[in-house]
Each structure stands twice: as structure tokens, then as C-alpha cells.
Design a protein around this motif. Structure first.
Motif, PDB file in Angstrom:
ATOM      1  N   ILE A 169      -5.594 -21.566  16.495  1.00 29.64           N
ATOM      2  CA  ILE A 169      -4.258 -21.133  16.906  1.00 29.64           C
ATOM      3  C   ILE A 169      -3.267 -22.304  16.900  1.00 29.64           C
ATOM      4  N   HIS A 170      -2.063 -22.037  16.405  1.00 30.11           N
ATOM      5  CA  HIS A 170      -0.945 -22.989  16.343  1.00 30.11           C
ATOM      6  C   HIS A 170      -1.145 -24.123  15.333  1.00 30.11           C
ATOM      7  N   SER A 171      -2.187 -24.045  14.515  1.00 24.26           N
ATOM      8  CA  SER A 171      -2.380 -25.100  13.508  1.00 24.26           C
ATOM      9  C   SER A 171      -1.446 -24.876  12.327  1.00 24.26           C
ATOM     10  N   LYS A 172      -1.065 -25.964  11.683  1.00 22.09           N
ATOM     11  CA  LYS A 172      -0.226 -25.929  10.486  1.00 22.09           C
ATOM     12  C   LYS A 172      -1.090 -26.175   9.251  1.00 22.09           C
ATOM     13  N   GLU A 173      -0.538 -25.814   8.074  1.00 25.32           N
ATOM     14  CA  GLU A 173      -1.306 -25.947   6.838  1.00 25.32           C
ATOM     15  C   GLU A 173      -1.708 -27.389   6.542  1.00 25.32           C
TER      16      GLU A 173
END
Length: 331
Positions: A169-173
Motif C-alpha cells: 500500500i502507498h508504494s510508487k512504481e
């Protein structure tokens, strides 16, 4: 020889020699001291840091024992290797987190130091500790949670230094992740044991208000039950958690598992006979409790290993750790 100076806090609870060891390790991890460089002389540190000769010698002896520095007769002490200092930020220290932590340490080289912190799902503590850690570590391994401020806080850490673990959750590419999926694998685990589940009159998911477990598990629990016409319910309140003979319970908290076992003892029920139990997250003891508790769990040993791999290689990683159901006598 470097002209770096080390500050020792007279009011700290940490021993002075340990403060000096930590300060030197920190300087090496930040590349202020590089492999092959000479450390300040014992006399120089005594004078600049107001330390006794014994304290400085003790600190240097400790670094030498760890293989971080070496002494050359008539010349001094030199840095032998680069060390990496890692910031490990977990939510809480439960039994399965101990497995993760142990695996993480086991798969790290000896020259890598780890500072362990906990946020307990407190966003103010999370932000404060992360901000205070910035620039002090070469890698950041962080267990995230569901809060709107998390992305903004994590953005402050360079993407190539950050690994998000456990929950994606809330991770970016551009951010590395080693995670478990709390949704579809749950469905698949239940589907693979459909006939055992059908032996029970009702399937009940207890999601207590104090848990931070992903609600994706509720979504896929309901989908499974609806797809296969299983009588089911999801309860959230403690006063609704009164076990019924012939029911199967899905529990995401070890506290509620203990509560169920207490109720079984009171009513004379045997898990796997009068009531069924599926617990979430494997711990070392669940294989032994009541002849074995069936568990849906990710592989925390593998999660720790993959986190250590990110630290040692520095390579980008996007890895989903498998989730399986370990069938025992409680189902």
C-alpha cells in the motif's frame, strides 16, 4: 589522515566507547571515512572528544574485532571495508515479525549494521522517526500501513535507498517492494480446501476493531463464500464473538485466536471437531497448539531473505512473497 571529528554526549545513557564505535560506523556508512583511509590517532580523539586513552583503545579494539578497521604498527588504524547501516522500521514486534527479522539478519553480511525501530501504526511517531533518520543510513527497509500521509513521508527517502515490505500500500512504481497480497491468494487458499470448509455449517470471519490487517482479505473472503454458496458472515464487535458449534472461524489476530481457544476450553470443544479454525500469519508455536492450528500465511523467512538481498545488491526489486494455507488439525 581524515580531519573528521566525533562528538560524544556526556549525558547519553550509552557508554562512551560505544558512542565512539557508532560514530565511526556512521562516518563509514556515509562515506565520510572510506576504505583504506587512516582513522584519527588515539591522541587526537582523546584531545578533541575529551575521552580517556582506555576508552578510545576499547572502541578501536571493538572495530578491529568486527573486521571494520585494522592496525598497522607504527602507523595507526585504517578502515578495511565499507560498512552499510540499515534503517529497519517495523509496525510491531510479534512472533512472525521475529521470523522476518531473524531471516533478515541471517542473510546480511557481517559488515552491515541494522537499527531496528517500531511505529505501532502511529503516524506522528512514523513521521518523526523517518525524518530524524534521513541521511543517516544507506538503506531504509520500512513496513508501511494505511494512512494518507504515508506517501508524502516516504517520498523524502531516495527511491534507490527505500524498500517497502509486507504491505504494498502507498508504494510508487519507482520504489522497491517485497510484499504479500492479502486478497486473491486468500481466495485461492480457501478454494483449494473447499471440501473441508463445506463440512462446517457456517464460515465466520472475525475482524476486530483493533486490527490493522488489510481489508482486502474481507473482500476476497466474501467473494469465495458467495462464489461457492457458503453460508458466511463477517463480525467486527467483540460481543458478537461467541463461538458456535459447527462453525468455522477465520481469525486475523492472535489475540482473537487465544479468545477462541479460551471459549473452546470453557465449552469443551475441540478445534477441528466441534469448531474449525483458520488463523492468519504463521508463528513457530501454531504447529503445536491444540495439535496444530491451520494457517494462511506468507513466507516471512523468504520476505526477510529478499529484503536482505535488496540491501546487499542495491538492485530494484518488485517481489510478491507467496501466501499458502498450511493445513493442520484445526480445519
Amino acid at each position: 589522515m581524515t580531519d573528521i571529528k566525533f562528538t560524544i554526549d556526556d549525558n547519553s545513557n550509552a557508554l562512551k566507547f560505544q558512542q565512539l564505535v557508532d560514530a565511526i560506523l556512521d562516518a563509514i556508512s556515509r562515506d565520510q571515512l572510506k576504505a583504506g583511509e587512516m582513522l584519527p590517532s588515539v591522541n587526537q580523539i582523546m584531545k578533541e572528544s575529551n575521552l580517556s586513552r582506555d576508552t578510545v583503545f576499547k572502541a578501536y579494539a571493538e572495530l578491529k574485532k568486527r573486521g571494520i578497521v585494522e592496525s598497522v604498527p607504527n602507523r595507526g588504524y585504517f578502515v578495511t571495508k565499507k560498512i552499510t547501516k540499515v534503517f529497519l522500521f517495523l509496525d510491531t514486534f510479534k512472533a512472525y515479525k521475529e521470523v522476518l527479522y531473524g531471516s533478515f539478519l541471517k542473510h546480511l553480511p557481517k559488515n552491515i549494521g541494522v537499527d531496528l525501530h517500531f511505529h505501532h501504526y502511529n503516524i506522528n511517531m512514523f513521521e518523526k522517526i523517518v525524518l530524524e533518520s534521513l541521511g543517516k543510513y544507506s538503506k531504509y527497509v520500512i513496513m508501511s500501513f494505511d494512512h494518507v500521509k504515508i506517501p508524502e513521508i516516504l517520498q523524502k527517502i531516495p527511491a534507490d535507498q527505500l524498500l517497502i515490505i509486507d504491505w504494498k500500500i502507498h508504494s510508487k512504481e519507482n520504489q522497491s517492494v517485497v510484499y504479500q497480497d492479502f486478497g486473491k491468494p486468500v481466495y485461492n487458499c480457501l478454494k483449494s480446501n473447499l471440501e473441508k470448509i463445506r463440512q462446517y455449517n457456517e464460515f465466520i470471519f472475525y475482524y476486530p476493531e483493533f486490527t490493522y490487517h488489510s481489508k482486502d482479505s474481507i473482500v476476497y473472503f466474501r467473494k469465495f463464500c458467495e462464489d461457492f454458496s457458503i453460508k458466511h458472515s463477517v463480525i467486527f464487535e467483540e460481543d458478537q464473538f461467541r463461538i458456535k458449534k459447527g462453525a468455522l472461524y477465520f481469525l486475523v489476530s492472535d489475540r482473537t485466536l487465544a479468545g477462541l481457544l479460551d471459549q473452546c476450553a470453557e465449552k469443551g470443544y475441540e478445534p477441528g471437531r466441534e469448531v474449525g479454525v483458520i488463523s492468519y500469519n504463521e508463528t513457530p508455536m501454531k504447529k503445536y497448539v491444540k495439535n496444530g492450528i491451520s494457517v494462511i500465511s506468507t513466507d516471512f523467512e523468504l520476505m526477510g531473505q529478499k529484503a536482505a538481498e535488496f540491501v546487499t545488491t542495491g538492485s530494484f526489486i518488485n517481489f510478491e512473497v507467496p501466501t499458502t494455507l498450511k493445513l493442520r488439525s484445526s480445519l
